[in-house]
Design an enzyme around this catalytic site. Sequence first.
Site, PDB file in Angstrom:
ATOM      1  CB  CYS A  21      -2.650   1.510   4.134  1.00  6.71           C
ATOM      2  SG  CYS A  21      -3.594   2.873   4.860  1.00  6.71           S
ATOM      3  CG  ASN A  24      -5.195   3.943  10.144  1.00  5.11           C
ATOM      4  OD1 ASN A  24      -5.506   4.291  11.270  1.00  5.11           O
ATOM      5  ND2 ASN A  24      -5.809   2.947   9.556  1.00  5.11           N
ATOM      6  CB  CYS A  26      -6.699   5.807   1.676  1.00 10.42           C
ATOM      7  SG  CYS A  26      -6.482   7.562   1.375  1.00 10.42           S
ATOM      8  NE  ARG A  27      -3.209   2.165   0.057  1.00  9.92           N
ATOM      9  CZ  ARG A  27      -1.926   2.022  -0.218  1.00  9.92           C
ATOM     10  NH1 ARG A  27      -1.548   1.062  -1.043  1.00  9.92           N
ATOM     11  NH2 ARG A  27      -1.026   2.804   0.327  1.00  9.92           N
ATOM     12  CB  SER A  28      -5.516   0.362   6.637  1.00 10.55           C
ATOM     13  OG  SER A  28      -5.265   1.658   7.089  1.00 10.55           O
ATOM     14  CG  ASP A 138      -1.845   5.675  -1.623  1.00 14.19           C
ATOM     15  OD1 ASP A 138      -3.024   5.994  -1.352  1.00 14.19           O
ATOM     16  OD2 ASP A 138      -0.864   6.208  -1.077  1.00 14.19           O
TER      17      ASP A 138
END
Length: 173
Positions: A21, A24, A26-28, A138
């Site tokens: 993401c 690095n 939150c999402r990933s 996001d």
Amino acid sequence: MDRMRTSERPLPAPFRVCFVCTGNICRSPMAEAVFRARVAEAGLDGEIEVDSAGTDGWHIGEAADPRADAVLTGHGYELAHTARQFTPDWFAERDLVLGLDGGHVRRLLKIAPTPVDAEKVRLLLSFAPDLDLTDVEDPYYGGTRGFEEALDLIETAAEGLLQAVRDELTARP
């Protein structure tokens, strides 16, 4: 003296998956934690390695966003994370590089050193074809609800991703 029998072969290298993401945090890392748990549940530890990174270096060295960590923990996932930035030389050590949204995919394709490396880049939600979405939005600028929604999408894609990686492992010589 013990000798290796000629019929013994070294174990094949693990299949390496990297989630990417922007920062690095939150999402990933959420995708990393979920997929690592699916790999463990499937008994594929050692055959599949999972990590994550960001397209940008804004948060290098930082822990995951506390909201991401709280949502993961609340759903039974574990995450020990330090943010890193994906660099072109990482392609050589990864079999699959998954962007969490279209912007990540475009950025990864731009830095891929070779056409073979570019073929490793996919959108995570492409492994959830029943979803009418392409991007995991996001959640950074919102509240906990956005992190919960991101987790739901990641969990949905993780099942299809695990099957695709199993198929790749089966196809290896």
